[in-house]
Design an enzyme around this catalytic site. Structure first.
Site, mmCIF file in Angstrom:
data_model
loop_
_atom_site.group_PDB
_atom_site.id
_atom_site.type_symbol
_atom_site.label_atom_id
_atom_site.label_comp_id
_atom_site.label_asym_id
_atom_site.label_seq_id
_atom_site.Cartn_x
_atom_site.Cartn_y
_atom_site.Cartn_z
ATOM 1 C CB SER A 129 46.497 46.532 42.818
ATOM 2 O OG SER A 129 46.474 47.935 42.622
ATOM 3 C CE1 TYR A 145 42.655 46.397 46.650
ATOM 4 C CE2 TYR A 145 44.084 48.014 45.592
ATOM 5 C CZ TYR A 145 43.233 46.930 45.507
ATOM 6 O OH TYR A 145 42.964 46.367 44.291
ATOM 7 C CE LYS A 149 44.400 43.390 45.591
ATOM 8 N NZ LYS A 149 43.821 42.089 45.185
#
Length: 226
Positions: A129, A145, A149
């Site tokens: 991401s 998150y 990533k």
């Protein structure tokens, strides 16, 4: 035609990847905890397996399956992901563990399992991401998150170095916002500029050809995130 593993295939980008690649004639092992959506495609080029990459028991069963089938895997697309959107002070250790179990530890365990079934010309492609890119714009609430990533981007670079003489190749794509069910659940009402099908088309082409030009690289794929 390539033998391709796609994780997180029950919805979003993973579902579209499995569908697109199978329609193009490739043989797909579609992995997710819910195998029903892919099975309902009734495509003879797709083998859908219900498998939790966070489960050591499931992974061992998968290893036995690959050995029994005499599998030769050309491409592994690490697409499965978990996202929690919470202010940092409200993000619990359990939230971090849930996200890292899928995005980092499960991904690493599956990659470790699959590499012995790949040849020197194989390609391990990890879907990361823009949130994991140092210096990119960050969004509040994505501490678990985005940091996960970032971790798999570094893992990609490390594995490319470790396997540079023997293969396979390792690359990562850092995606901007894509309209998926996971994004909608985390950011209700937000409309991303790119559909899951559009992104899947780009990823499919890169999975098949990107390792001819890149190894140990992270490419930023975004028209929305600086």
């Amino acid at each position: 035609m390539a033998n391709i593993i796609v994780t997180g295939s029950s919805r979003g980008i993973g579902f579209q990847l499995a569908k697109l690649l199978a329609e193009d004639g490739h043989k797909i092992l579609a992995i997710s905890r819910n195998d029903k959506p892919v099975k309902e495609l009734n495509n003879p080029n797709i083998t859908a397996l219900s498998l939790d990459i966070c489960s050591s028991e499931d992974l061992e069963e998968f290893r036995e399956y690959l050995e029994k089938e005499g599998a030769a895997i050309d491409i592994l697309i690490n697409n499965a992901g978990s996202l929690v959107n919470k202010p940092f002070l409200e993000t619990t250790p359990e939230d971090f563990k849930k996200v890292y179990d899928v995005n980092v530890f499960g991904l690493a365990a599956l990659t470790q399992l699959v590499i012995p079934f790949m040849g020197s010309g194989g390609h391990v492609l990890t879907i990361s991401s823009m949130g994991g890119i140092q210096g990119s714009s960050k969004f509040p609430g994505l501490a678990a998150y985005s940091s996960s990533k970032g971790a798999v981007i570094t893992l990609t670079e490390l594995l490319a170095e470790e396997f540079k003489d023997s293969g396979p190749s390792f690359n990562a794509l850092a995606l901007g916002a894509v309209q998926t069910e996971m994004l909608e659940a985390a950011f209700p009402g937000y409309q991303a500029p790119t559909s899951a099908a559009e992104m899947a088309s780009y990823i499919a082409d890169f999975a098949l050809n990107g390792h001819k030009f890149y190894n140990g690289k992270v490419l930023q794929v975004s028209n929305s995130t600086p």
